[in-house]
Design a protein around this motif. Structure first.
Motif: not given
Length: 549
Positions: A152-154, A157-159, A246-249, A264-266
């Protein structure tokens, strides 16, 4: 008094050259020290190369003494380098950290005047901007995240986009991953995209691991769009499943990145790896490896013979097929549904294998299908038009050649003698040896015989196929030929036995021959090696014994 004055003058005059010599010696010693200091300021040899840095109009080049756009190194101590930039008339301290052979990171401070290295470097504050340099044309590394995963990913935001779940799959090469982002109807900004990640570097800082990669997708058009930094660690909230946070720059840097902060955070959860549920037949797996005729690809079997892997001539993996379901099987044929990974393309195919001899097989493969129900349908697999791939073992055994006899080539009588010497003058199939095909060239300039070993032959719809190898070499050929009114039309190919070749016209070699009798018959230009059957030889010997009595 006069004597004293004269002595002083003489002494003073003699000391001048000594003082001058001392001054020159000191000067040259100082210069040598400076030169030595400059010469000793070298960047590590393995840093040499071209690097990308975000915001720079062109890549940076590093050699032993300089960094383009930065200047020349004049002093160093550990990871600190004093750089003189003559173009900008400034001195800079660069504190450079090697994170990986493909990644350098640095912070820097400037001064208009030359300062002590440590003093200038002391101006670098803890929150100074961190610059990252990524090696251009870097050799990829094995990706640390071994798929498959669901995630899942963001998107800042908080959704959370979690239904439907997105996925990560391994490509054929272990340095590539395929990310499939799904769009969630209730999350604004989520979209369905497919991105390919090439892993370039990894390192660890504390509990956090970092990954540098290049993303390939439809929106990535330049290096600024493709290079990304990832921070990840094991997800401590997951007990039953192995997972990662995991987070992406958001750009081609690692600035401000943590495992929970990024564009993006996964949340990754380990998926179920596809498994082979059926096995390939023994007439395929008895061979350690199969090769295409031109040796460009090699096919090997995985554990328990439930999968087959394809490597190219450089031993780079190209495809992996897992046996998913056997649709039909006979003594010499085998058709299956396979789950296939080819590069970063993943799906289902139908594969049909045919045994031509103990050392030769062929197969056909359907087009990729998104689901297993479609792969073996006529829409994806039309056997009448799907090409064949011919495979042979590393050490094929010779077998009896077909159509034994002597043949003469049909030639264009307008060719001159020189041209005729470039062509063969007779063909012998199984005459000197039943497993050998011989092209004989006999003309005033030379006499030579090219020998080929026969390995397998079969016939389809009036067209014959003969697998051969040049004797004493690993060079393989497939001869495709037809027979009509004692005329054989031949074509040879070196990759696979192609069904779209017109015998006698296409291929590497194309020629037509007419029969010149059996091997035991004498041709016009002399006697050939005669292959006498063993039974006939015994009969003749017996007859001679009777007559001698």
């Amino acid at each position: 008094m006069t004597n004293i004055r004269m002595q002083w003058t003489t002494a003073s005059s003699s000391s001048i050259p000594m003082r001058l010599s001392f001054a020159l010696l000191s000067f040259f010693t100082l210069m040598a020290t400076v030169d030595q200091a400059i010469a000793s300021c070298q960047f590590p040899l393995h840093w040499t190369g071209t690097f990308f840095q975000s915001g720079m109009p062109r890549p940076l080049t590093i050699d032993r003494y300089t960094i383009s756009t930065k200047g020349k190194c004049i002093e160093s101590s550990g990871d600190k380098f004093l750089i003189e930039d003559k173009k900008e008339n400034v001195y800079r301290c660069m504190v450079i950290h090697e994170k990986h052979a493909n990644v350098l990171q640095y912070k820097e401070a400037f001064s208009d005047n030359r300062e002590n290295l440590d003093a200038l470097c002391a101006h670098i504050s803890g929150d100074a901007l961190l610059f990252s340099m990524f090696r251009v044309d870097a050799t990829p590394v094995s990706c640390p995240l071994k798929g498959p995963f669901q995630f899942t990913y963001y998107r800042g935001d908080n959704r959370e986009c979690k239904n439907p779940p997105s996925s990560v799959d391994m490509c054929t090469e272990d340095w590539r991953l395929l990310l499939r982002f799904q769009a969630c109807p209730d999350v604004l900004g989520s979209e369905s995209t497919v991105e390919e990640l090439v892993c370039l570097a990894t390192w660890k800082e504390g509990s956090v691991r970092y990954l540098i990669g290049k993303l390939e997708h439809k929106m990535a058009t330049n290096a600024e769009d493709k290079y990304r930094c990832f921070a990840y660690e094991k997800n401590k909230d997951m007990v039953d499943h192995i997972g990662f946070q995991l987070a992406q720059s958001g750009d081609a840097t690692c600035n401000g990145l943590s495992t929970i902060e990024g564009s993006r955070t996964l949340k990754l959860t380990k998926g179920v790896h596809p498994m082979g549920v059926c096995s390939f037949p023994a007439w395929m797996t008895n061979a350690l490896a199969w090769h295409t005729l031109d040796w460009h690809k090699t096919y090997t079997f995985g554990p328990k013979n439930t999968s087959i892997k394809v490597h190219n001539a450089s031993d780079i993996p190209e495809m992996k097929a897992l046996c998913y379901n056997v649709t039909s099987s006979t003594e010499r044929s085998f058709t299956l549904l396979a789950h296939v990974t080819k590069g970063c393309k993943i799906g289902f195919v139908c594969m049909a294998f045919y045994q031509r001899s103990q050392h030769v097989i062929e197969f056909q493969m359907s087009n990729f299908a998104g689901n297993r129900e479609e792969a073996c349908t006529s829409q994806f697999f039309d056997k009448s038009s799907t090409p064949f791939v011919t495979l042979i073992t590393s050490t094929p055994q010779p077998r009896k050649c077909p159509d034994l006899g002597r043949y003469n080539p049909l030639k264009d009588m307008k060719r001159n003698k020189r041209d005729m010497c470039q062509e063969f003058t007779s063909l012998r199939m199984g005459c000197n040896r039943v497993d050998t095909l011989e092209f004989e060239t006999d003309c005033p300039s030379e006499h030579r015989v090219e020998s080929y070993e026969c390995h397998a032959n079969w016939e389809e719809n009036g067209t014959s196929f003969l697998i051969t190898s040049v004797k004493g070499t690993r060079t393989r050929y497939c001869f495709v030929y037809t027979s009509n009114d004692k005329v054989l039309k031949f074509s040879s190919v070196q990759d696979s036995c192609r069904r779209n070749i017109q015998p006698g016209v296409g291929g590497i070699m194309a020629f037509n021959v007419t029969s010149n009798g059996q091997c035991s018959e004498t041709a016009d230009n002399g006697s050939s090696g005669v292959a006498v059957p063993l039974a006939a030889a015994v009969a003749v010997s017996y007859l001679l014994l009777i007559l001698s009595r």
